[in-house]
Scaffold this motif. Structure first.
Motif, PDB file in Angstrom:
ATOM      1  N   TRP A   1      10.485 -17.061 -40.270  1.00 55.87           N
ATOM      2  CA  TRP A   1       9.926 -17.754 -39.103  1.00 55.87           C
ATOM      3  C   TRP A   1       9.619 -16.670 -38.082  1.00 55.87           C
ATOM      4  CZ3 TRP A   1       8.701 -22.816 -37.979  1.00 55.87           C
ATOM      5  CH2 TRP A   1       8.479 -23.139 -36.640  1.00 55.87           C
ATOM      6  N   GLY A   2       8.362 -16.267 -38.030  1.00 52.06           N
ATOM      7  CA  GLY A   2       8.028 -15.105 -37.220  1.00 52.06           C
ATOM      8  C   GLY A   2       8.709 -13.877 -37.807  1.00 52.06           C
ATOM      9  N   GLU A   3       9.544 -13.225 -37.020  1.00 50.18           N
ATOM     10  CA  GLU A   3      10.278 -12.050 -37.490  1.00 50.18           C
ATOM     11  C   GLU A   3      11.680 -12.398 -37.973  1.00 50.18           C
ATOM     12  OE1 GLU A   3       8.900  -9.071 -37.799  1.00 50.18           O
ATOM     13  OE2 GLU A   3       7.042 -10.011 -37.094  1.00 50.18           O
ATOM     14  N   THR A   4      12.058 -13.659 -37.894  1.00 48.49           N
ATOM     15  CA  THR A   4      13.418 -14.078 -38.256  1.00 48.49           C
ATOM     16  C   THR A   4      13.455 -14.559 -39.695  1.00 48.49           C
ATOM     17  OG1 THR A   4      13.845 -14.778 -35.971  1.00 48.49           O
ATOM     18  CG2 THR A   4      15.341 -15.601 -37.669  1.00 48.49           C
ATOM     19  N   ALA A   5      14.280 -13.931 -40.511  1.00 48.90           N
ATOM     20  CA  ALA A   5      14.409 -14.342 -41.905  1.00 48.90           C
ATOM     21  C   ALA A   5      15.271 -15.600 -41.997  1.00 48.90           C
ATOM     22  CB  ALA A   5      15.038 -13.223 -42.732  1.00 48.90           C
ATOM     23  N   LEU A   6      14.883 -16.497 -42.894  1.00 54.55           N
ATOM     24  CA  LEU A   6      15.676 -17.702 -43.140  1.00 54.55           C
ATOM     25  C   LEU A   6      16.953 -17.308 -43.879  1.00 54.55           C
ATOM     26  CD1 LEU A   6      15.942 -20.817 -43.135  1.00 54.55           C
ATOM     27  CD2 LEU A   6      14.710 -20.824 -45.311  1.00 54.55           C
ATOM     28  N   ALA A   7      18.085 -17.506 -43.233  1.00 49.76           N
ATOM     29  CA  ALA A   7      19.374 -17.133 -43.812  1.00 49.76           C
ATOM     30  C   ALA A   7      20.436 -18.095 -43.285  1.00 49.76           C
ATOM     31  CB  ALA A   7      19.723 -15.690 -43.460  1.00 49.76           C
ATOM     32  N   GLU A   8      21.678 -17.863 -43.686  1.00 50.64           N
ATOM     33  CA  GLU A   8      22.763 -18.759 -43.280  1.00 50.64           C
ATOM     34  C   GLU A   8      22.869 -18.869 -41.767  1.00 50.64           C
ATOM     35  OE1 GLU A   8      24.814 -20.753 -44.805  1.00 50.64           O
ATOM     36  OE2 GLU A   8      24.189 -20.316 -46.844  1.00 50.64           O
ATOM     37  N   ASP A   9      22.749 -17.762 -41.071  1.00 50.74           N
ATOM     38  CA  ASP A   9      22.967 -17.771 -39.627  1.00 50.74           C
ATOM     39  C   ASP A   9      21.742 -18.209 -38.831  1.00 50.74           C
ATOM     40  OD1 ASP A   9      21.487 -15.557 -40.275  1.00 50.74           O
ATOM     41  OD2 ASP A   9      22.608 -14.160 -39.008  1.00 50.74           O
ATOM     42  N   SER A  10      20.585 -18.307 -39.481  1.00 44.50           N
ATOM     43  CA  SER A  10      19.374 -18.681 -38.746  1.00 44.50           C
ATOM     44  C   SER A  10      18.790 -20.024 -39.202  1.00 44.50           C
ATOM     45  CB  SER A  10      18.300 -17.599 -38.916  1.00 44.50           C
ATOM     46  OG  SER A  10      17.938 -17.465 -40.287  1.00 44.50           O
ATOM     47  N   ALA A  11      19.299 -20.590 -40.303  1.00 49.16           N
ATOM     48  CA  ALA A  11      18.691 -21.781 -40.895  1.00 49.16           C
ATOM     49  C   ALA A  11      18.701 -22.965 -39.931  1.00 49.16           C
ATOM     50  CB  ALA A  11      19.413 -22.148 -42.194  1.00 49.16           C
ATOM     51  N   ASP A  12      19.805 -23.190 -39.242  1.00 48.59           N
ATOM     52  CA  ASP A  12      19.887 -24.344 -38.344  1.00 48.59           C
ATOM     53  C   ASP A  12      18.897 -24.220 -37.187  1.00 48.59           C
ATOM     54  OD1 ASP A  12      21.894 -25.564 -39.839  1.00 48.59           O
ATOM     55  OD2 ASP A  12      23.487 -24.500 -38.783  1.00 48.59           O
ATOM     56  N   ALA A  13      18.745 -23.020 -36.625  1.00 50.51           N
ATOM     57  CA  ALA A  13      17.808 -22.820 -35.513  1.00 50.51           C
ATOM     58  C   ALA A  13      16.363 -22.972 -35.982  1.00 50.51           C
ATOM     59  CB  ALA A  13      18.029 -21.446 -34.893  1.00 50.51           C
ATOM     60  N   ILE A  14      16.062 -22.494 -37.188  1.00 47.87           N
ATOM     61  CA  ILE A  14      14.700 -22.649 -37.715  1.00 47.87           C
ATOM     62  C   ILE A  14      14.416 -24.126 -37.987  1.00 47.87           C
ATOM     63  CG2 ILE A  14      13.217 -22.176 -39.708  1.00 47.87           C
ATOM     64  CD1 ILE A  14      14.446 -19.394 -39.827  1.00 47.87           C
ATOM     65  N   ARG A  15      15.375 -24.821 -38.602  1.00 45.78           N
ATOM     66  CA  ARG A  15      15.173 -26.248 -38.895  1.00 45.78           C
ATOM     67  C   ARG A  15      15.026 -27.077 -37.634  1.00 45.78           C
ATOM     68  NH1 ARG A  15      18.515 -25.888 -43.574  1.00 45.78           N
ATOM     69  NH2 ARG A  15      20.349 -26.090 -42.246  1.00 45.78           N
ATOM     70  N   ALA A  16      15.643 -26.629 -36.535  1.00 41.00           N
ATOM     71  CA  ALA A  16      15.550 -27.393 -35.287  1.00 41.00           C
ATOM     72  C   ALA A  16      14.112 -27.476 -34.784  1.00 41.00           C
ATOM     73  CB  ALA A  16      16.446 -26.763 -34.221  1.00 41.00           C
ATOM     74  N   GLY A  17      13.250 -26.547 -35.219  1.00 39.75           N
ATOM     75  CA  GLY A  17      11.851 -26.585 -34.809  1.00 39.75           C
ATOM     76  C   GLY A  17      10.946 -27.244 -35.817  1.00 39.75           C
ATOM     77  N   LEU A  18      11.513 -27.821 -36.879  1.00 42.79           N
ATOM     78  CA  LEU A  18      10.721 -28.435 -37.940  1.00 42.79           C
ATOM     79  C   LEU A  18      10.796 -29.951 -37.876  1.00 42.79           C
ATOM     80  CD1 LEU A  18      11.768 -26.216 -41.005  1.00 42.79           C
ATOM     81  CD2 LEU A  18       9.780 -25.928 -39.504  1.00 42.79           C
ATOM     82  N   GLY A  19       9.705 -30.595 -38.266  1.00 42.52           N
ATOM     83  CA  GLY A  19       9.702 -32.028 -38.519  1.00 42.52           C
ATOM     84  C   GLY A  19       9.610 -32.233 -40.023  1.00 42.52           C
ATOM     85  N   TRP A  20      10.428 -33.128 -40.576  1.00 39.85           N
ATOM     86  CA  TRP A  20      10.543 -33.277 -42.027  1.00 39.85           C
ATOM     87  C   TRP A  20      10.139 -34.687 -42.421  1.00 39.85           C
ATOM     88  CZ3 TRP A  20      10.752 -30.963 -46.483  1.00 39.85           C
ATOM     89  CH2 TRP A  20      11.353 -31.553 -47.585  1.00 39.85           C
ATOM     90  N   LEU A  21       9.104 -34.798 -43.268  1.00 40.31           N
ATOM     91  CA  LEU A  21       8.657 -36.093 -43.780  1.00 40.31           C
ATOM     92  C   LEU A  21       8.771 -36.078 -45.305  1.00 40.31           C
ATOM     93  CD1 LEU A  21       7.202 -35.956 -40.909  1.00 40.31           C
ATOM     94  CD2 LEU A  21       5.566 -37.558 -41.905  1.00 40.31           C
TER      95      LEU A  21
END
Length: 567
Positions: A411-431
């Motif tokens: 997500w930009g410069e942030t890799a999806l990992a254990e410590d960043s997954a919740d913050a990345i998901r907070a900006g997503l809408g899931w259908l």
């Protein structure tokens, strides 16, 4: 579910593991309960001394003095019983709550490929079945402690007075646990069958409720009702089997304790009358000793009678322990989502990109290599490909709901990992393709407790008429899969949730699948309204209309086409 039957030794070991965190509380509760039971000997001694002195003077203790002492010990016993029960209840509550939280946490973190427990099975295990561990902890465990201590102490008290009474206790007492063990095997088997069918019933009932609208349209309500009736009758029969075993076991064990008390009463009576002069160490019993033995006899067997009454709790706990162990094993074999799934602050809008991804579409399947791709802020991108190509798997992986076997997601410069997954998901809408709702009024299921303009979200998703048609409007509770509304209506309500959340990027999996053309157009319009509001769209679809509306298409054959390429 896998085989849940455990041998008695395995079930005992599993229950010991489960109760280990509260073992200190249980030991103290059992010791307090045992001490309370042993104080009955003091009460019996007071009564026996006072009454024995009246029958064969002189009296070493007056009746008023004995009465005062009896009441004092009675109050002390009541305080000990209350303290023991309070500790046992706290231990039971702690154990059930802890196991329930652990089970639900593990189930909530299963990745999108999980094929384990159905929601109804999980609800049954986490709810009514786990609750059966409570009586085992609060009733059976303290009763077991009392049955191990009190009879030995009472036997030591009566042995100096009469070896005959001690012999009766030694013969009748052990018969109770022997027959409890024999009956316990049948009780455990009956409980296991009942537990298994309870989960089946919950699953069947949930399926029928979710399909109630379709059943009415097909005119199949009567048949569904008959099927449910059969399942209910089977559960009732198995429940009655469990109750029958519990009743018969209590009856048999009460018989042995009653016989033991009766033999003591017969011996003491004939000894005091002078008909039997042996068995009391060289002479006739003193009236005080006879009264003491008579009062002590019922309480000699009382701990084992209490244990017999709680024996069904043990059988139920054994069955639950087996099912819980199997459920945990199943959940541990499934994949886990990245992160904890907790609430987090969303990262600023950025491009979502992925490189070198290899994903398994299901347990045991071989990894599929997927083409690299990205979606920029405000961009609408489609992911196309034939069924089985990995569209849904890719969408789930980008949300951190599946762990990649290889590759990187950023997500930009942030890799999806254990410590960043919740913050990345907070900006997503899931259908997802199958709509999911929480067990709450529809207004809460859409807003999830977040502030925002709900009316505007419903209007943007073309869902206002859906709310108007519901019997309680926004206060209407829906099932977890949207029972009470059609598939297209459920997806529009989920679109309203995405509009209300104001997510930076919407991930949609086959949003128009199985919909008629008019409903599909409404869903597509709701998606494009999200894009017009500034959100990026990444949609997995094989619908030509949806694909044509996107700016760019990522085909899972490795090609990437922009809008001009598709005109």
């Amino acid at each position: 579910m896998t085989d849940t039957c455990l041998s008695p030794a395995e079930a005992k070991a599993e229950l010991a593991r489960l109760t280990a965190p509260v073992s200190k509380q249980l030991r103290s509760a059992g010791m307090l309960a045992a001490l309370s039971e042993m104080l009955w000997a003091a009460q019996a001694a007071l009564v026996a001394t006072a009454l024995g002195g009246l029958v064969a003077p002189p009296a070493s203790l007056s009746v008023p003095q004995a009465a005062i002492g009896f009441v004092f010990v009675m109050l002390l016993r009541a305080a000990l019983d209350a303290a023991a029960q309070a500790r046992a209840n706290r231990a039971a509550t702690t154990l059930v709550a802890s196991e329930r939280a652990q089970l639900l946490t593990e189930a909530a973190r299963l990745d999108a490929r999980a094929t384990g427990m159905a929601p109804a099975e999980l609800a049954s295990l986490a709810g009514e079945k786990l609750a059966l561990l409570g009586p085992y902890v609060s009733r059976f465990t303290p009763a077991m402690t009392r049955s191990r201590i009190v009879p030995i102490v009472f036997l030591a008290l009566v042995a100096p007075l009469s070896w005959v009474v001690a012999l009766i206790f030694m013969i009748a007492g052990p018969l109770i646990p022997v027959f409890m063990a024999l009956i316990g095997m049948a009780a455990q088997q009956a409980s296991e069958r009942q537990m298994a069918h309870m989960g089946t019933l919950n699953g069947t009932l949930a399926d029928r409720i979710a399909a109630s609208a379709d059943l009415r349209l097909l005119g199949a309500e009567a048949r569904a009702g008959r099927e449910l009736s059969i399942v209910f009758h089977i559960l009732r029969a198995r429940t009655m089997k469990v109750l029958t075993v519990a009743f018969l076991s209590s009856t048999v064990l009460e018989l042995f304790s009653a016989l033991g008390v009766a033999l003591v009463a017969v011996y003491v009576g004939f000894n005091l009358l002078g008909e039997i002069t042996w068995g009391s160490w060289g002479g006739q019993l003193h009236p005080a000793s006879g009264i003491f033995l008579l009062m002590l006899a019922p309480n000699m067997f009382q701990p084992m009678r209490d244990l017999a009454a709680a024996w069904h709790d043990r059988a139920s706990a054994f069955a639950v322990a087996g099912e819980l162990k199997a459920a945990k094993a199943m959940l541990s074999e499934e994949g886990q989502i990245m992160g904890s799934g907790a609430a987090a602050t969303a990262l600023p809008p950025a491009a979502l990109s992925w490189h070198g991804l290899a994903l398994r579409p299901g347990p045991g399947a071989s990894p599929i290599a997927l083409p690299d791709g990205h979606v920029a802020p405000g961009e609408a991108v489609a992911i196309s490909g034939p069924s089985g190509a990995g569209k849904s798997t890719l969408i789930a992986a980008l949300a951190g709901l599946i762990r990649p076997d290889a590759g990187e997601i950023r997500w930009g410069e942030t890799a999806l990992a254990e410590d960043s997954a919740d913050a990345i998901r907070a900006g997503l809408g899931w259908l997802p393709q199958a709509p999911q709702f929480i067990a709450a009024p529809l207004s809460e299921a859409i807003t999830l407790g977040r502030p925002g303009d709900l009316s505007a979200a419903l209007k943007a998703a073309h869902a206002e008429e859906i709310i108007a048609a519901l019997p309680e409007g926004l206060a209407t509770p829906l099932g977890d899969i949207g029972g009470g509304v059609s598939g297209g209506e459920a997806r529009r309500l989920m679109l309203a949730r995405a509009h209300h959340a104001q997510a930076h990027l919407i991930l949609a999996d086959e949003p128009t699948a199985d919909l008629d053309a008019e409903t599909a157009q409404l869903v597509l319009a709701g998606l494009m309204a999200l894009r017009d509001g500034g959100a990026a769209l990444l949609i997995a679809s094989h619908d030509p209309t949806v694909i044509a509306a996107m700016d760019r298409v990522i085909a899972l054959d490795g090609t990437d086409h922009d809008a001009e390429d598709r005109t």
